[in-house]
Design an enzyme around this catalytic site. Structure first.
Site, PDB file in Angstrom:
ATOM      1  N   ASN A  73       6.824 -23.071  48.664  1.00 55.75           N
ATOM      2  CA  ASN A  73       7.935 -22.806  49.583  1.00 55.75           C
ATOM      3  C   ASN A  73       8.348 -24.113  50.248  1.00 55.75           C
ATOM      4  O   ASN A  73       7.815 -25.172  49.941  1.00 55.75           O
ATOM      5  CB  ASN A  73       7.530 -21.738  50.611  1.00 55.75           C
TER       6      ASN A  73
ATOM      7  N   ASP B 198       2.236 -15.550  49.797  1.00 56.22           N
ATOM      8  CA  ASP B 198       1.668 -14.194  49.812  1.00 56.22           C
ATOM      9  C   ASP B 198       1.188 -13.766  48.427  1.00 56.22           C
ATOM     10  O   ASP B 198       0.359 -12.876  48.304  1.00 56.22           O
ATOM     11  CB  ASP B 198       2.718 -13.193  50.311  1.00 56.22           C
TER      12      ASP B 198
ATOM     13  N   LYS C   7       0.241 -26.551  29.536  1.00 56.20           N
ATOM     14  CA  LYS C   7       1.653 -26.396  29.901  1.00 56.20           C
ATOM     15  C   LYS C   7       2.290 -25.348  28.997  1.00 56.20           C
ATOM     16  O   LYS C   7       2.177 -25.451  27.764  1.00 56.20           O
ATOM     17  CB  LYS C   7       2.353 -27.747  29.724  1.00 56.20           C
TER      18      LYS C   7
ATOM     19  N   PHE D  14       2.109 -17.802  63.382  1.00 57.89           N
ATOM     20  CA  PHE D  14       3.529 -18.161  63.325  1.00 57.89           C
ATOM     21  C   PHE D  14       4.226 -17.120  62.463  1.00 57.89           C
ATOM     22  O   PHE D  14       3.600 -16.488  61.616  1.00 57.89           O
ATOM     23  CB  PHE D  14       3.700 -19.534  62.659  1.00 57.89           C
TER      24      PHE D  14
ATOM     25  N   LYS E 299       3.725  -7.808  64.122  1.00 55.44           N
ATOM     26  CA  LYS E 299       2.732  -8.745  63.555  1.00 55.44           C
ATOM     27  C   LYS E 299       1.674  -9.113  64.594  1.00 55.44           C
ATOM     28  O   LYS E 299       0.491  -9.233  64.276  1.00 55.44           O
ATOM     29  CB  LYS E 299       3.435 -10.024  63.099  1.00 55.44           C
TER      30      LYS E 299
ATOM     31  N   LYS F 173      -2.038  -8.096  63.446  1.00 51.68           N
ATOM     32  CA  LYS F 173      -2.968  -9.171  63.058  1.00 51.68           C
ATOM     33  C   LYS F 173      -3.918  -9.538  64.200  1.00 51.68           C
ATOM     34  O   LYS F 173      -4.637 -10.516  64.113  1.00 51.68           O
ATOM     35  CB  LYS F 173      -2.182 -10.398  62.594  1.00 51.68           C
TER      36      LYS F 173
HETATM   37  O1  PMT Z   1       6.177 -27.019  57.840  1.00 48.31           O
HETATM   38  P1  PMT Z   1       7.554 -27.106  58.477  1.00 48.31           P
HETATM   39  O2  PMT Z   1       8.591 -27.619  57.503  1.00 48.31           O
HETATM   40  O3  PMT Z   1       7.527 -27.888  59.758  1.00 48.31           O
HETATM   41  O4  PMT Z   1       8.037 -25.622  58.844  1.00 48.31           O
HETATM   42  C1  PMT Z   1       7.348 -24.919  59.803  1.00 48.31           C
HETATM   43  C2  PMT Z   1       7.241 -23.423  59.449  1.00 48.31           C
HETATM   44  C3  PMT Z   1       8.639 -22.808  59.449  1.00 48.31           C
HETATM   45  C4  PMT Z   1       6.585 -23.237  58.078  1.00 48.31           C
HETATM   46  C5  PMT Z   1       6.317 -22.779  60.543  1.00 48.31           C
HETATM   47  O5  PMT Z   1       6.900 -23.012  61.793  1.00 48.31           O
HETATM   48  C6  PMT Z   1       6.133 -21.277  60.306  1.00 48.31           C
HETATM   49  O6  PMT Z   1       6.931 -20.463  60.716  1.00 48.31           O
HETATM   50  N1  PMT Z   1       5.053 -20.873  59.606  1.00 48.31           N
HETATM   51  C7  PMT Z   1       4.822 -19.480  59.209  1.00 48.31           C
HETATM   52  C8  PMT Z   1       5.707 -19.163  58.050  1.00 48.31           C
HETATM   53  C9  PMT Z   1       5.736 -17.699  57.643  1.00 48.31           C
HETATM   54  O7  PMT Z   1       6.697 -17.225  57.211  1.00 48.31           O
HETATM   55  O8  PMT Z   1       4.684 -17.080  57.823  1.00 48.31           O
HETATM   56  P2  PMT Z   1       4.491 -15.471  57.427  1.00 48.31           P
HETATM   57  O9  PMT Z   1       5.413 -14.618  58.190  1.00 48.31           O
HETATM   58  O10 PMT Z   1       4.462 -15.376  55.930  1.00 48.31           O
HETATM   59  O11 PMT Z   1       3.050 -15.338  57.974  1.00 48.31           O
HETATM   60  C10 PMT Z   1       2.740 -15.052  59.311  1.00 48.31           C
HETATM   61  C11 PMT Z   1       1.463 -15.729  59.689  1.00 48.31           C
HETATM   62  O12 PMT Z   1       0.424 -15.306  58.801  1.00 48.31           O
HETATM   63  C12 PMT Z   1       1.488 -17.228  59.618  1.00 48.31           C
HETATM   64  O13 PMT Z   1       0.767 -17.726  60.718  1.00 48.31           O
HETATM   65  C13 PMT Z   1       0.780 -17.562  58.326  1.00 48.31           C
HETATM   66  O14 PMT Z   1       0.087 -18.815  58.397  1.00 48.31           O
HETATM   67  C14 PMT Z   1      -0.184 -16.394  58.172  1.00 48.31           C
HETATM   68  N2  PMT Z   1      -0.462 -16.024  56.774  1.00 48.31           N
HETATM   69  C15 PMT Z   1       0.524 -15.564  55.953  1.00 48.31           C
HETATM   70  C16 PMT Z   1       0.231 -15.171  54.666  1.00 48.31           C
HETATM   71  C17 PMT Z   1      -1.093 -15.258  54.215  1.00 48.31           C
HETATM   72  N3  PMT Z   1      -1.404 -14.899  52.989  1.00 48.31           N
HETATM   73  N4  PMT Z   1      -2.054 -15.716  55.030  1.00 48.31           N
HETATM   74  C18 PMT Z   1      -1.749 -16.096  56.303  1.00 48.31           C
HETATM   75  O15 PMT Z   1      -2.643 -16.514  57.061  1.00 48.31           O
END
Ligand code: PMT
Length: 414
Positions: free
Chosen positions: A206, A275, A285, A320, A334, A338
């Protein structure tokens, strides 16, 4: 921050790194006054450092104009921190002996602020017993002597004696100037994207750059926390002063996070973890003619959710989220699902927010029910505000004590 740093530059080849150091300090809002020895001016010009620091550079003891202020005393009085970089064996010896035979040594004797010394010399000079004795004396006098790095030296030798890079010195300076209000906290930060291999050369990923996580890690370290950064492949360098654990895939991130989690007081998960991952990545490849019509995906572990189920009562968990639809409603769900203490919601629909930007627009959702919407600001500033909230949560909870997960901590919805 408008602190004043007196930067003493002496005659070593590493002086070529000083313009970069001055730029970093000025960019951080510091007022930098450079004092050079005559030998220092052989390696970098006063004009260069005056231009970059936007201040006059002081070299000569005898060019002081008569006036109400004595220059070398007023320089010493104004300093919040003094840094000698590069520090040759000669200046180290003079400072240890208390000599004052030029402007820099005279300023140093009048200092009342902390002093950081960055030795830089040939490995055999550095190991010399007299130099080591002088360094020991300076440490006993309360100076902070940075360890030189080991590697190839300009004199042709290899070993310790290299001045640390400007970024490392700048981080040390900022650490000295910042209030150590997070001292004692062990903070785990995750950052960047993950890469999920499709074959030997292709992967799913991503747009995360790692900037947000690096900002959190750097500010936490600056404020005295012991920081571990577990990061996917970022497009920015990890900050100085943190333990950096690079990973590639979500599964690797999961494993490394679990190894560090028990020894963490605070976890801040800025990483954009994939995810899903391809179910059957090819070892070689994939050839054009063999391209699969469909790619089967399997779910990666939701690391944050798992941490929420394992969290001990005194651990603080910050997640986040980058939502595009019903952000507040989804964010609140969330936060509870979580078992987080705080959720930082990026408003990625706003210009200047989210992935790859140097700025962000965020909402804070706290487990206590408090919510706060912030304007567009730098990721560094966002990081500081997150850490301020973490500190408040810690203060409300009282002193840190290790304990097993509480009943409330187990109330996690999938
Ligand atoms: O890296 P940059 O370019 O500075 O950008 C920053 C950012 C936009 C990536 C950051 O600020 C941010 O928002 N990160 C979370 C991105 C996101 O969409 O997360 P999510 O909604 O998929 O997940 C929510 C939370 O669960 C996050 O804290 C993530 O780290 C965590 N997660 C998600 C999926 C997974 N399989 N395991 C996780 O721990």
């Amino acid at each position: 921050m408008s602190a004043t740093v007196v930067l003493g530059v002496t005659g070593g080849i590493a002086a070529y790194k000083i313009p970069a150091l001055v730029r970093l300090l000025v960019a951080d809002g510091l007022d930098v006054s450079v004092v050079m020895t005559r030998a220092g001016t052989q390696f970098v010009t006063p004009l260069t450092l005056a231009t970059l620091s936007c201040n006059p550079v002081h070299v000569d003891m005898w060019s002081e104009r008569p006036g109400p202020q004595v220059e070398h005393i007023s320089l010493a009085d104004r300093a919040d921190l003094a840094v000698i970089a590069p520090a040759t064996a000669n200046i180290i010896g003079k400072l240890a002996a208390g000599l004052a035979d030029d402007l820099l040594t005279t300023v140093c004797l009048a200092l009342k602020c902390p002093v950081v010394i960055c030795p830089s010399m040939n490995v055999n000079m550095y190991r010399n017993r007299v130099v080591q004795r002088n360094i020991k004396t300076l440490k006993e006098m309360g100076c902070h002597v940075m360890e030189p790095e080991s590697g190839w030296l300009a004199c042709g030798w290899t070993g310790e004696g290299r001045m640390p890079e400007p970024e490392v010195i700048a981080a040390e300076i900022m650490r000295h100037l910042s209030a150590p209000d997070l001292e004692g906290e062990r903070i785990l930060v995750t950052a960047g994207p993950t890469e999920e291999p499709l074959d030997a050369v292709r992967f799913l990923t991503n747009r995360s750059s790692g900037k947000m996580g690096v900002a959190v890690a750097a500010r936490a370290a600056r404020r005295g926390a012991q920081v571990t950064l577990i990061a996917g492949p970022m497009s920015v360098e990890p900050p100085a002063g943190v333990r950096n654990i690079p990973v590639r895939t979500a599964l690797e991130m999961y494993q490394r996070v679990m190894e560090v989690f028990d020894d963490s007081d605070v976890v801040i998960k800025t990483a954009a973890v994939s995810d899903f991952r391809p179910a059957n990545p090819a070892t070689g490849k994939i050839k054009k003619e063999e391209a699969p019509g469909k790619i089967s995906l399997v779910r990666n572990p939701d690391i944050l959710h798992i941490l929420g189920t394992k969290k001990r009562a005194q651990q603080i968990l910050v997640g986040f989220a980058a939502e595009t639809e019903n952000p507040l409603e989804n964010g609140r769900k969330k936060l509870i699902a979580k078992n987080l203490d705080m959720l930082v919601l990026n408003d990625v629909t706003q210009p200047g927010a989210g992935f790859r930007q140097d700025t962000n627009v965020v909402h804070f959702l706290l487990r206590s029910g408090e919510e706060e919407s912030l304007d567009l600001m730098t990721k560094d500033r966002v990081a500081d505000l997150i850490l301020d909230r973490v500190k408040e949560i810690r203060l409300r909870r009282g002193r840190k004590q290790d304990s097993a997960p509480s009943e409330a901590d187990h109330q996690v919805r999938p």
